[in-house]
Design a protein around this motif. Structure first.
Motif, short mmCIF file in Angstrom:
data_model
loop_
_atom_site.label_atom_id
_atom_site.label_comp_id
_atom_site.label_asym_id
_atom_site.label_seq_id
_atom_site.Cartn_x
_atom_site.Cartn_y
_atom_site.Cartn_z
N LEU A 37 0.83 -1.20 0.00
CA LEU A 37 0.00 0.00 0.00
C LEU A 37 0.87 1.25 0.00
O LEU A 37 1.89 1.30 0.69
CB LEU A 37 -0.90 0.03 1.24
CG LEU A 37 -1.94 -1.06 1.37
CD1 LEU A 37 -2.61 -0.96 2.73
CD2 LEU A 37 -2.97 -0.93 0.28
N ASP A 41 -4.02 5.32 0.94
CA ASP A 41 -4.43 4.01 1.47
C ASP A 41 -3.54 3.59 2.63
O ASP A 41 -4.00 3.07 3.64
CB ASP A 41 -4.39 2.94 0.37
CG ASP A 41 -5.44 3.17 -0.70
OD1 ASP A 41 -6.49 3.78 -0.38
OD2 ASP A 41 -5.22 2.73 -1.84
N LEU A 45 -4.69 3.12 6.61
CA LEU A 45 -4.47 1.87 7.34
C LEU A 45 -3.64 2.11 8.59
O LEU A 45 -3.95 1.57 9.66
CB LEU A 45 -3.79 0.83 6.46
CG LEU A 45 -3.51 -0.51 7.13
CD1 LEU A 45 -4.81 -1.19 7.57
CD2 LEU A 45 -2.72 -1.42 6.21
N ILE A 65 -7.89 -5.75 4.48
CA ILE A 65 -7.24 -4.94 3.44
C ILE A 65 -6.62 -5.83 2.36
O ILE A 65 -6.56 -5.43 1.20
CB ILE A 65 -6.20 -3.97 4.04
CG1 ILE A 65 -5.89 -2.83 3.08
CG2 ILE A 65 -4.92 -4.66 4.40
CD1 ILE A 65 -6.95 -1.79 3.01
#
Length: 83
Positions: A37, A41, A45, A65
């Protein structure tokens, strides 16, 4: 969280993650990289991980995810070529 992890697989902590200095996140499943990622994003997270209550909540976030990357064909792929 009992309904989410009925088989208690997240208790074993199969997911791990690492963050680079450029805020790229690498997510591993049982030692193998399954997701990467970057950007917003990754920031999203990381903020969710910081707010997580315990390790099982972090495992659930990582599982969600990564998505459904295991489709059930691993065994047939492993046995391919064997007669």
């Amino acid at each position: 969280m009992g309904e989410v992890d009925k088989r208690n697989r997240l208790e074993e902590a199969p997911f791990s993650y690492g963050v680079t200095k450029h805020h790229t996140i690498f997510i591993d499943y049982e030692g193998k990289q399954v997701k990467q990622l970057k950007g917003k994003d990754a920031e999203k997270l990381l903020s969710k991980i910081e707010m997580a209550q315990d390790e099982k909540a972090v495992q659930l976030l990582l599982a969600k995810i990564t998505g459904n990357f295991k489709r059930g064909n691993e065994r047939s792929a492993r046995n391919r070529g064997k007669s």
